[in-house]
Design an enzyme around this catalytic site. Structure first.
Site, short mmCIF file in Angstrom:
data_model
loop_
_atom_site.label_atom_id
_atom_site.label_comp_id
_atom_site.label_asym_id
_atom_site.label_seq_id
_atom_site.Cartn_x
_atom_site.Cartn_y
_atom_site.Cartn_z
N ASP A 200 0.87 -1.17 0.00
CA ASP A 200 0.00 0.00 0.00
C ASP A 200 0.92 1.23 0.00
O ASP A 200 2.13 1.11 0.04
CB ASP A 200 -0.92 0.00 1.23
CG ASP A 200 -2.23 0.75 0.97
OD1 ASP A 200 -2.21 1.72 0.19
OD2 ASP A 200 -3.26 0.37 1.56
N ASP A 227 2.81 2.19 -4.85
CA ASP A 227 1.55 2.52 -5.49
C ASP A 227 1.07 1.31 -6.28
O ASP A 227 1.66 0.96 -7.31
CB ASP A 227 1.74 3.73 -6.40
CG ASP A 227 0.45 4.13 -7.11
OD1 ASP A 227 -0.61 3.53 -6.84
OD2 ASP A 227 0.51 5.06 -7.94
N PHE A 228 0.00 0.67 -5.81
CA PHE A 228 -0.46 -0.54 -6.49
C PHE A 228 -1.10 -0.24 -7.84
O PHE A 228 -1.38 -1.16 -8.61
CB PHE A 228 -1.42 -1.33 -5.60
CG PHE A 228 -2.57 -0.53 -5.02
CD1 PHE A 228 -3.66 -0.17 -5.78
CD2 PHE A 228 -2.53 -0.14 -3.69
CE1 PHE A 228 -4.70 0.56 -5.24
CE2 PHE A 228 -3.57 0.60 -3.14
CZ PHE A 228 -4.66 0.95 -3.92
N HIS A 246 -13.72 -1.00 -5.55
CA HIS A 246 -14.92 -0.16 -5.54
C HIS A 246 -14.60 1.33 -5.34
O HIS A 246 -15.49 2.17 -5.46
CB HIS A 246 -15.95 -0.65 -4.52
CG HIS A 246 -15.60 -0.45 -3.08
ND1 HIS A 246 -16.41 -0.92 -2.07
CD2 HIS A 246 -14.54 0.14 -2.45
CE1 HIS A 246 -15.88 -0.61 -0.90
NE2 HIS A 246 -14.74 0.04 -1.11
#
Length: 346
Positions: A200, A227-228, A246
């Site tokens: 994360d 940063d994914f 989401h």
């Protein structure tokens, strides 16, 4: 002729923002903590909370009608059983989930809800001048409250996920966007053969060492501040993505899934942990889903998705949906499992 009962029900729904703010104020002032040990008078509570006694008494009487507190005599109040989950010092407290969503910026964003419908963009952007994640990054206290809320959510589903999904042949679990590691800690604690990788942003993983150490699994977990949206670590047998997709539009969701697909072996799997919206909504639909979906519209470019919509995202990323599990607890989250499709990663 209008049905009086239907009208009364709509009034209750329309003015639901008032009891919501009453409960938030009680939690923000820590009234449940103060009333947990013994009954107190309005004056005593006002002195301890830095409020005006006449105004506070009106709130307390309102909370008594909601069943959060009980009024004893004309000016005595104590915590009611229904108010216990608002305490900050009890396991399963709901207080952390409430705090970030009643901040001034988030509340103001809901005040511009109609703007979302007209523009198709989250109203938080017009309120703050940036994204909700910019807001959390710029305000350390609010950011900490947000990550605490995510930790509550992660912890609530961790045990259910650990028990319901078969991790017997799995060696390494990569938690993509796992924040402080509450979900991964629960899974590792239940399965001692597993190793974990938590990825994360630097802010997101800031609290992870404490969480993982408290669970006794820090020695089996690697932290990756990354940063994914750009990349995820390789070597995972399962890539868990909970409450992440989401938050994002389809393009970024596909990017996250493609990042996983590029580093996955053929035997690896993606585990999306989210609510699956029904194709048709009616009065039997879980209200939590609607609340969550609309909150996402106000605050992000994401949304809750149907099985078909998840399938389309996975297909675009070179993945194939294999199974959707049963709901994990009261939240309705499900495990959506996917495997790589044949051929090279896209």
């Amino acid at each position: 002729m209008i049905d009086p009962m239907a009208a009364a029900n709509l009034y209750r729904l329309a003015f639901g923002f008032i009891p919501a703010q009453m409960i938030h104020a009680a939690a923000r002032l820590r009234l449940p903590d103060l009333l947990a040990e013994q009954p107190l008078t309005t004056e005593e509570l006002a002195e301890r909370t830095g409020t005006r006694a006449p105004a506070l008494r009106r709130l307390l009487r309102g909370l008594a009608t909601l069943g959060v507190v009980e009024q004893r005599g004309e000016d005595g109040f104590r915590l009611a059983p229904a108010g216990e989950p608002l305490r900050s010092d009890v396991p399963g407290s709901v207080r952390p989930m409430l705090m970030p969503y009643f901040s001034e910026a988030v509340w103001a964003s809901w005040g511009r809800f109609t703007e979302c419908l007209r523009t198709g963009r989250p109203s938080v952007e017009s309120v703050t001048g940036g994204s909700v994640f910019d807001l959390f990054a710029a305000d350390p206290e609010l950011g900490a409250e947000f990550h605490a809320a995510m930790a509550v959510s992660g912890g609530a589903e961790a045990q259910a996920l650990a028990r319901s999904y078969d991790f017997a042949d799995v060696k390494t679990v990569v938690d993509v966007g796992g924040g402080n590691g509450a979900l991964l800690a629960g899974v590792l604690g239940h399965h001692p053969q597993l190793r974990g990788v938590l990825v994360d942003t630097p802010v997101g993983v800031a609290g992870a060492p404490t969480t993982l150490a408290a669970a006794g699994v820090a020695d089996r977990c690697e932290l990756v501040a990354q940063d994914f949206l750009a990349a995820v670590p390789e070597g995972g047998d399962r890539y868990v993505i909970k409450s992440v997709l989401h938050d994002w539009d389809d393009e970024r969701c596909v990017a996250i899934l493609r990042n996983c697909r590029r580093v996955m072996a053929d035997t690896a799997r993606v585990l999306i942990v989210e609510v699956v919206a029904p194709p048709v909504a009616d009065t039997t639909t879980d209200p939590f889903l609607t609340v969550s979906d609309l909150n996402l519209m106000v605050l992000t470019h994401g949304r809750e998705r149907t099985e078909r919509e998840f399938t389309e995202l996975l297909d675009a990323a070179g993945l194939e949906l294999t199974e959707i599990g049963a709901p994990l607890g009261f939240s309705g989250y499900r495990v959506i499992e996917a495997r790589p499709t044949a051929g090279p990663a896209r």
